[in-house]
Design an enzyme around this catalytic site. Structure first.
Site, PDB file in Angstrom:
ATOM      1  N   GLY A  65      27.230  -3.819  44.916  1.00 53.33           N
ATOM      2  CA  GLY A  65      28.636  -3.522  44.586  1.00 53.33           C
ATOM      3  C   GLY A  65      29.032  -2.106  44.929  1.00 53.33           C
ATOM      4  O   GLY A  65      29.535  -1.366  44.086  1.00 53.33           O
ATOM      5  N   ALA A  66      28.815  -1.734  46.201  1.00 51.37           N
ATOM      6  CA  ALA A  66      29.103  -0.348  46.619  1.00 51.37           C
ATOM      7  C   ALA A  66      30.404  -0.239  47.403  1.00 51.37           C
ATOM      8  O   ALA A  66      30.684   0.798  47.993  1.00 51.37           O
ATOM      9  CB  ALA A  66      27.940   0.191  47.449  1.00 51.37           C
ATOM     10  N   ARG A  89      32.998  -7.663  50.452  1.00 51.65           N
ATOM     11  CA  ARG A  89      34.035  -7.302  51.431  1.00 51.65           C
ATOM     12  C   ARG A  89      33.421  -6.501  52.572  1.00 51.65           C
ATOM     13  O   ARG A  89      33.257  -5.279  52.477  1.00 51.65           O
ATOM     14  CB  ARG A  89      35.149  -6.524  50.725  1.00 51.65           C
ATOM     15  CG  ARG A  89      35.975  -7.385  49.783  1.00 51.65           C
ATOM     16  CD  ARG A  89      36.891  -6.569  48.915  1.00 51.65           C
ATOM     17  NE  ARG A  89      36.175  -5.751  47.947  1.00 51.65           N
ATOM     18  CZ  ARG A  89      36.760  -4.893  47.116  1.00 51.65           C
ATOM     19  NH1 ARG A  89      38.059  -4.719  47.164  1.00 51.65           N
ATOM     20  NH2 ARG A  89      36.035  -4.202  46.252  1.00 51.65           N
ATOM     21  N   ASN A 128      24.587  -2.915  39.905  1.00 54.77           N
ATOM     22  CA  ASN A 128      25.916  -2.455  39.513  1.00 54.77           C
ATOM     23  C   ASN A 128      26.996  -3.524  39.696  1.00 54.77           C
ATOM     24  O   ASN A 128      27.964  -3.552  38.942  1.00 54.77           O
ATOM     25  CB  ASN A 128      26.263  -1.214  40.343  1.00 54.77           C
ATOM     26  CG  ASN A 128      27.729  -0.871  40.289  1.00 54.77           C
ATOM     27  OD1 ASN A 128      28.214  -0.325  39.299  1.00 54.77           O
ATOM     28  ND2 ASN A 128      28.467  -1.199  41.347  1.00 54.77           N
ATOM     29  N   TYR A 131      33.221 -11.440  28.663  1.00 60.00           N
ATOM     30  CA  TYR A 131      32.791 -10.230  29.384  1.00 60.00           C
ATOM     31  C   TYR A 131      31.782  -9.464  28.520  1.00 60.00           C
ATOM     32  O   TYR A 131      30.719  -9.056  29.016  1.00 60.00           O
ATOM     33  CB  TYR A 131      33.987  -9.330  29.749  1.00 60.00           C
ATOM     34  CG  TYR A 131      33.535  -8.036  30.405  1.00 60.00           C
ATOM     35  CD1 TYR A 131      32.982  -8.053  31.689  1.00 60.00           C
ATOM     36  CD2 TYR A 131      33.617  -6.819  29.739  1.00 60.00           C
ATOM     37  CE1 TYR A 131      32.535  -6.879  32.289  1.00 60.00           C
ATOM     38  CE2 TYR A 131      33.173  -5.637  30.334  1.00 60.00           C
ATOM     39  CZ  TYR A 131      32.634  -5.680  31.609  1.00 60.00           C
ATOM     40  OH  TYR A 131      32.179  -4.521  32.195  1.00 60.00           O
ATOM     41  N   PRO A 147      28.585   2.654  30.402  1.00 57.80           N
ATOM     42  CA  PRO A 147      29.773   3.515  30.519  1.00 57.80           C
ATOM     43  C   PRO A 147      30.911   3.052  29.619  1.00 57.80           C
ATOM     44  O   PRO A 147      31.047   1.864  29.328  1.00 57.80           O
ATOM     45  CB  PRO A 147      30.195   3.350  31.992  1.00 57.80           C
ATOM     46  CG  PRO A 147      29.081   2.634  32.678  1.00 57.80           C
ATOM     47  CD  PRO A 147      28.353   1.866  31.622  1.00 57.80           C
ATOM     48  N   GLY A 148      31.742   4.011  29.225  1.00 58.84           N
ATOM     49  CA  GLY A 148      33.050   3.695  28.626  1.00 58.84           C
ATOM     50  C   GLY A 148      34.051   3.530  29.757  1.00 58.84           C
ATOM     51  O   GLY A 148      33.687   3.459  30.932  1.00 58.84           O
ATOM     52  N   LEU A 149      35.343   3.481  29.396  1.00 60.88           N
ATOM     53  CA  LEU A 149      36.385   3.175  30.392  1.00 60.88           C
ATOM     54  C   LEU A 149      36.427   4.157  31.547  1.00 60.88           C
ATOM     55  O   LEU A 149      36.616   5.357  31.353  1.00 60.88           O
ATOM     56  CB  LEU A 149      37.746   3.199  29.710  1.00 60.88           C
ATOM     57  CG  LEU A 149      38.149   1.958  28.915  1.00 60.88           C
ATOM     58  CD1 LEU A 149      39.491   2.195  28.247  1.00 60.88           C
ATOM     59  CD2 LEU A 149      38.219   0.754  29.815  1.00 60.88           C
TER      60      LEU A 149
HETATM   61  P1  NDP Z   1      35.001  -2.212  40.818  1.00 68.66           P
HETATM   62  O1  NDP Z   1      35.805  -3.456  40.769  1.00 68.66           O
HETATM   63  O2  NDP Z   1      35.640  -0.979  41.359  1.00 68.66           O
HETATM   64  O3  NDP Z   1      33.624  -2.480  41.615  1.00 68.66           O
HETATM   65  C1  NDP Z   1      32.893  -3.661  41.433  1.00 68.66           C
HETATM   66  C2  NDP Z   1      31.896  -3.829  42.562  1.00 68.66           C
HETATM   67  O4  NDP Z   1      31.142  -5.015  42.351  1.00 68.66           O
HETATM   68  C3  NDP Z   1      32.582  -3.959  43.908  1.00 68.66           C
HETATM   69  O5  NDP Z   1      31.876  -3.225  44.873  1.00 68.66           O
HETATM   70  C4  NDP Z   1      32.482  -5.448  44.207  1.00 68.66           C
HETATM   71  O6  NDP Z   1      32.395  -5.650  45.618  1.00 68.66           O
HETATM   72  C5  NDP Z   1      31.152  -5.804  43.534  1.00 68.66           C
HETATM   73  N1  NDP Z   1      31.088  -7.230  43.219  1.00 68.66           N
HETATM   74  C6  NDP Z   1      31.820  -7.931  42.321  1.00 68.66           C
HETATM   75  N2  NDP Z   1      31.510  -9.227  42.370  1.00 68.66           N
HETATM   76  C7  NDP Z   1      30.536  -9.364  43.315  1.00 68.66           C
HETATM   77  C8  NDP Z   1      29.822 -10.474  43.841  1.00 68.66           C
HETATM   78  N3  NDP Z   1      30.007 -11.708  43.392  1.00 68.66           N
HETATM   79  N4  NDP Z   1      28.904 -10.238  44.809  1.00 68.66           N
HETATM   80  C9  NDP Z   1      28.695  -8.993  45.275  1.00 68.66           C
HETATM   81  N5  NDP Z   1      29.337  -7.908  44.827  1.00 68.66           N
HETATM   82  C10 NDP Z   1      30.250  -8.105  43.860  1.00 68.66           C
HETATM   83  O7  NDP Z   1      34.529  -1.980  39.316  1.00 68.66           O
HETATM   84  P2  NDP Z   1      33.551  -0.876  38.662  1.00 68.66           P
HETATM   85  O8  NDP Z   1      33.058   0.092  39.648  1.00 68.66           O
HETATM   86  O9  NDP Z   1      34.254  -0.378  37.480  1.00 68.66           O
HETATM   87  O10 NDP Z   1      32.381  -1.828  38.165  1.00 68.66           O
HETATM   88  C11 NDP Z   1      31.015  -1.623  38.461  1.00 68.66           C
HETATM   89  C12 NDP Z   1      30.169  -2.046  37.281  1.00 68.66           C
HETATM   90  O11 NDP Z   1      30.459  -1.198  36.180  1.00 68.66           O
HETATM   91  C13 NDP Z   1      30.447  -3.473  36.793  1.00 68.66           C
HETATM   92  O12 NDP Z   1      29.210  -4.077  36.476  1.00 68.66           O
HETATM   93  C14 NDP Z   1      31.276  -3.260  35.525  1.00 68.66           C
HETATM   94  O13 NDP Z   1      31.102  -4.313  34.622  1.00 68.66           O
HETATM   95  C15 NDP Z   1      30.670  -1.969  35.009  1.00 68.66           C
HETATM   96  N6  NDP Z   1      31.474  -1.183  34.083  1.00 68.66           N
HETATM   97  C16 NDP Z   1      32.714  -0.721  34.444  1.00 68.66           C
HETATM   98  C17 NDP Z   1      33.426   0.055  33.547  1.00 68.66           C
HETATM   99  C18 NDP Z   1      34.797   0.548  33.860  1.00 68.66           C
HETATM  100  O14 NDP Z   1      35.516   0.953  32.928  1.00 68.66           O
HETATM  101  N7  NDP Z   1      35.228   0.575  35.100  1.00 68.66           N
HETATM  102  C19 NDP Z   1      32.875   0.459  32.257  1.00 68.66           C
HETATM  103  C20 NDP Z   1      31.571  -0.092  31.992  1.00 68.66           C
HETATM  104  C21 NDP Z   1      30.897  -0.848  32.886  1.00 68.66           C
HETATM  105  P3  NDP Z   1      33.155  -6.803  46.425  1.00 68.66           P
HETATM  106  O15 NDP Z   1      34.439  -7.076  45.725  1.00 68.66           O
HETATM  107  O16 NDP Z   1      33.319  -6.216  47.789  1.00 68.66           O
HETATM  108  O17 NDP Z   1      32.213  -7.950  46.394  1.00 68.66           O
HETATM  109  C1  8X3 Z   2      34.227  -2.163  31.245  1.00 73.57           C
HETATM  110  C2  8X3 Z   2      35.025  -1.396  30.313  1.00 73.57           C
HETATM  111  O1  8X3 Z   2      35.602  -1.379  27.830  1.00 73.57           O
HETATM  112  O2  8X3 Z   2      37.128  -2.552  29.306  1.00 73.57           O
HETATM  113  O3  8X3 Z   2      32.973  -2.468  30.779  1.00 73.57           O
HETATM  114  O4  8X3 Z   2      35.037  -3.495  28.727  1.00 73.57           O
HETATM  115  S1  8X3 Z   2      35.715  -2.283  28.993  1.00 73.57           S
END
Ligand code: NDP
Ligand code: 8X3
Length: 227
Positions: A8-9, A34, A86, A152, A182-184
């Site tokens: 998920g980079a 993507r 991730n 979730y 992480p938090g939000l």
């Molecule tokens: P983004 O939506 O910005 O990034 C998510 C990444 O995951 C993208 O690169 C996406 O790539 C990839 N992804 C999602 N589904 C798939 C799939 N089926 N196969 C392969 N890759 C996948 O969100 P975040 O950076 O915020 O999220 C990253 C992680 O952090 C997640 O696990 C999320 O639950 C966690 N998190 C986020 C928080 C927040 O507040 N943002 C807080 C706590 C945890 P693509 O779409 O290209 O496949």
């Molecule tokens: C993603 C952040 O607090 O909306 O884990 O669930 S939250």
């Protein structure tokens, strides 16, 4: 040179992690669905940091694709030192009585099953080499539950439990396991959760300053580089 695999980079936390590890001389395997975005990230990392980068576009929910992409890695990328699980998402925010089954499936399949598929392919190599580091991205939602967060939060509680289980199973092989909660943080997370509704997504971060993906990436880099 150490090698890190980041799932998920293409955006958010994973992308920020790719940046910090590339800047610090790591060899990277980056993934996401993507392909165009992924290739763009790879190009930027190569240009800015002269990093060695392998970009693999696949869906972590598809076990066959996971195996095809990760089980026969080319030589310089073969021995993975750090697995950063991730890739993940939230879809929808509904009470349990009106929750959308397809949303639930997407979250469970990605956050729990996808993480397991990737781990199952990569960890035997770490066991063979008697070393490595798995970093799982859970969430505050993996420690607590909030209204309409039901599924979730359950998937992130599962990630936290898997981190504890992996740590117990792998400690005798010299493999470290870190659970990051992480938090939000403002990323594409809420746009994905609300299915493209930018107003709803923006409202999530109104009235306070959220974390930035770079903040989480620094925490992850810190954990990865301590004994
Ligand atoms: P983004 O939506 O910005 O990034 C998510 C990444 O995951 C993208 O690169 C996406 O790539 C990839 N992804 C999602 N589904 C798939 C799939 N089926 N196969 C392969 N890759 C996948 O969100 P975040 O950076 O915020 O999220 C990253 C992680 O952090 C997640 O696990 C999320 O639950 C966690 N998190 C986020 C928080 C927040 O507040 N943002 C807080 C706590 C945890 P693509 O779409 O290209 O496949
Ligand atoms: C993603 C952040 O607090 O909306 O884990 O669930 S939250």
């Amino acid at each position: 040179m150490k090698t890190i695999l980041i799932t998920g980079a293409t955006s958010g936390i994973g992308r920020a992690c790719a940046e910090i590890f590339a800047r610090n001389g790591y060899r990277l395997i980056i993934t996401g669905r993507r392909k165009e975005k992924l290739d763009l990230v790879a190009t930027e990392l190569k240009e800015h940091y002269q990093a060695e980068v392998l970009a693999l576009a696949f869906d972590v929910r598809n076990q066959k694709e996971v195996e095809e992409n990760l089980s026969e890695l080319p030589a310089p990328f073969k021995d993975i030192d750090i697995l950063l699980n991730n890739a993940g998402l939230a879809v929808g925010r509904d009470p349990v009585d009106t929750g959308v089954i397809d949303d639930w499936e997407r979250m469970i399949d990605t956050n729990v099953k996808g993480l397991l598929y990737v781990t199952r392919v990569i960890v035997p190599g770490m066991v063979e080499r008697q070393g490595g580091h798995i970093i799982n991205i859970s969430s505050l939602a993996g420690q607590e539950v909030y209204p309409q967060g039901n599924v979730y939060c359950a998937t992130k509680h599962a990630v936290t439990a898997l981190s504890k289980g992996m740590r117990q199973d792998l400690v005798d092989h010299g493999i470290r396991v870190t659970n990051i909660s992480p938090g939000l943080a403002e990323t594409e997370f809420s746009i994905v959760r609300f299915k493209g509704d930018e107003q709803k997504a923006e409202a999530v971060y109104r009235g306070f300053e959220p974390l930035h993906p770079e903040d989480i990436a620094e925490t992850i880099f810190f954990a990865a580089t301590r004994p």
